[in-house]
Scaffold this motif. Structure first.
Motif, PDB file in Angstrom:
ATOM      1  N   MET A   1       0.842  -1.180   0.000  1.00 24.55           N
ATOM      2  CA  MET A   1       0.000   0.000   0.000  1.00 24.55           C
ATOM      3  C   MET A   1       0.890   1.247   0.000  1.00 24.55           C
ATOM      4  N   SER A   2       0.551   2.217  -0.811  1.00 25.71           N
ATOM      5  CA  SER A   2       1.356   3.424  -0.898  1.00 25.71           C
ATOM      6  C   SER A   2       0.688   4.580  -0.164  1.00 25.71           C
ATOM      7  N   THR A   3       1.498   5.554   0.167  1.00 25.14           N
ATOM      8  CA  THR A   3       1.038   6.758   0.851  1.00 25.14           C
ATOM      9  C   THR A   3       1.382   7.945  -0.029  1.00 25.14           C
ATOM     10  N   ARG A   4       0.451   8.893  -0.141  1.00 29.44           N
ATOM     11  CA  ARG A   4       0.692  10.070  -0.970  1.00 29.44           C
ATOM     12  C   ARG A   4       1.414  11.146  -0.161  1.00 29.44           C
ATOM     13  N   TYR A   5       2.412  11.759  -0.806  1.00 30.70           N
ATOM     14  CA  TYR A   5       3.202  12.817  -0.172  1.00 30.70           C
ATOM     15  C   TYR A   5       3.293  14.026  -1.084  1.00 30.70           C
ATOM     16  N   GLN A   6       3.562  15.153  -0.459  1.00 29.29           N
ATOM     17  CA  GLN A   6       3.837  16.403  -1.167  1.00 29.29           C
ATOM     18  C   GLN A   6       5.202  16.902  -0.722  1.00 29.29           C
ATOM     19  N   PHE A   7       6.012  17.324  -1.691  1.00 32.62           N
ATOM     20  CA  PHE A   7       7.348  17.851  -1.442  1.00 32.62           C
ATOM     21  C   PHE A   7       7.412  19.261  -2.018  1.00 32.62           C
ATOM     22  N   VAL A   8       7.721  20.241  -1.197  1.00 31.55           N
ATOM     23  CA  VAL A   8       7.882  21.618  -1.665  1.00 31.55           C
ATOM     24  C   VAL A   8       9.379  21.890  -1.755  1.00 31.55           C
ATOM     25  N   VAL A   9       9.821  22.230  -2.957  1.00 31.03           N
ATOM     26  CA  VAL A   9      11.243  22.406  -3.242  1.00 31.03           C
ATOM     27  C   VAL A   9      11.508  23.876  -3.552  1.00 31.03           C
ATOM     28  N   ASP A  10      12.601  24.382  -3.019  1.00 29.89           N
ATOM     29  CA  ASP A  10      13.009  25.763  -3.288  1.00 29.89           C
ATOM     30  C   ASP A  10      13.444  25.881  -4.739  1.00 29.89           C
ATOM     31  N   GLY A  11      12.930  26.877  -5.422  1.00 29.85           N
ATOM     32  CA  GLY A  11      13.318  27.128  -6.807  1.00 29.85           C
ATOM     33  C   GLY A  11      12.308  26.586  -7.802  1.00 29.85           C
ATOM     34  N   GLU A  12      12.439  27.084  -9.012  1.00 28.99           N
ATOM     35  CA  GLU A  12      11.587  26.645 -10.107  1.00 28.99           C
ATOM     36  C   GLU A  12      12.360  25.594 -10.903  1.00 28.99           C
ATOM     37  N   LEU A  13      11.936  24.342 -10.787  1.00 30.12           N
ATOM     38  CA  LEU A  13      12.674  23.243 -11.396  1.00 30.12           C
ATOM     39  C   LEU A  13      12.498  23.230 -12.910  1.00 30.12           C
ATOM     40  N   SER A  14      13.583  22.951 -13.605  1.00 36.29           N
ATOM     41  CA  SER A  14      13.547  22.825 -15.054  1.00 36.29           C
ATOM     42  C   SER A  14      12.910  21.488 -15.433  1.00 36.29           C
ATOM     43  N   GLU A  15      12.595  21.346 -16.709  1.00 40.31           N
ATOM     44  CA  GLU A  15      12.053  20.069 -17.202  1.00 40.31           C
ATOM     45  C   GLU A  15      13.060  18.943 -16.970  1.00 40.31           C
ATOM     46  N   ARG A  16      14.324  19.257 -17.109  1.00 39.51           N
ATOM     47  CA  ARG A  16      15.370  18.250 -16.897  1.00 39.51           C
ATOM     48  C   ARG A  16      15.391  17.782 -15.442  1.00 39.51           C
ATOM     49  N   ALA A  17      15.287  18.720 -14.506  1.00 35.40           N
ATOM     50  CA  ALA A  17      15.258  18.350 -13.088  1.00 35.40           C
ATOM     51  C   ALA A  17      13.987  17.568 -12.764  1.00 35.40           C
ATOM     52  N   LEU A  18      12.866  17.981 -13.327  1.00 33.54           N
ATOM     53  CA  LEU A  18      11.606  17.267 -13.082  1.00 33.54           C
ATOM     54  C   LEU A  18      11.668  15.840 -13.606  1.00 33.54           C
ATOM     55  N   ALA A  19      12.438  15.627 -14.667  1.00 37.05           N
ATOM     56  CA  ALA A  19      12.567  14.287 -15.244  1.00 37.05           C
ATOM     57  C   ALA A  19      13.223  13.303 -14.276  1.00 37.05           C
ATOM     58  N   ALA A  20      13.900  13.810 -13.264  1.00 38.73           N
ATOM     59  CA  ALA A  20      14.532  12.949 -12.256  1.00 38.73           C
ATOM     60  C   ALA A  20      13.501  12.341 -11.310  1.00 38.73           C
ATOM     61  N   PHE A  21      12.250  12.812 -11.423  1.00 39.34           N
ATOM     62  CA  PHE A  21      11.184  12.341 -10.536  1.00 39.34           C
ATOM     63  C   PHE A  21      10.008  11.826 -11.362  1.00 39.34           C
TER      64      PHE A  21
END
Length: 68
Positions: free
Chosen positions: A1-21
């Motif tokens: 069973m999974s649990t939903r989480y929210q992560f607030v990250v400092d800065g505006e992430l690029s598409e490349r950085a978002l691709a890491a998730f």
């Protein structure tokens, strides 16, 4: 069973950085932060997300469990 989480990250992430998730969704950057959210299946998956944040040099401002 999974649990939903929210992560607030400092800065505006690029598409490349978002691709890491690929297992997380994101909202449009707002006021200098980016919000990632999604299901985290187990402690190993959580450690993986936190390690990717660290490896990318990102600052985690907030992490919270979301209601089901």
């Amino acid at each position: 069973m999974s649990t939903r989480y929210q992560f607030v990250v400092d800065g505006e992430l690029s598409e490349r950085a978002l691709a890491a998730f690929p297992d997380l969704s994101s909202t449009a950057p707002n006021h200098g932060t980016t919000v990632l959210f999604g299901a985290v299946t187990d402690p190993t998956a959580m450690r993986g997300i936190l390690a990717r944040l660290d490896n990318l040099g990102l600052t985690l401002l907030e992490m919270r469990q979301l209601p089901d």
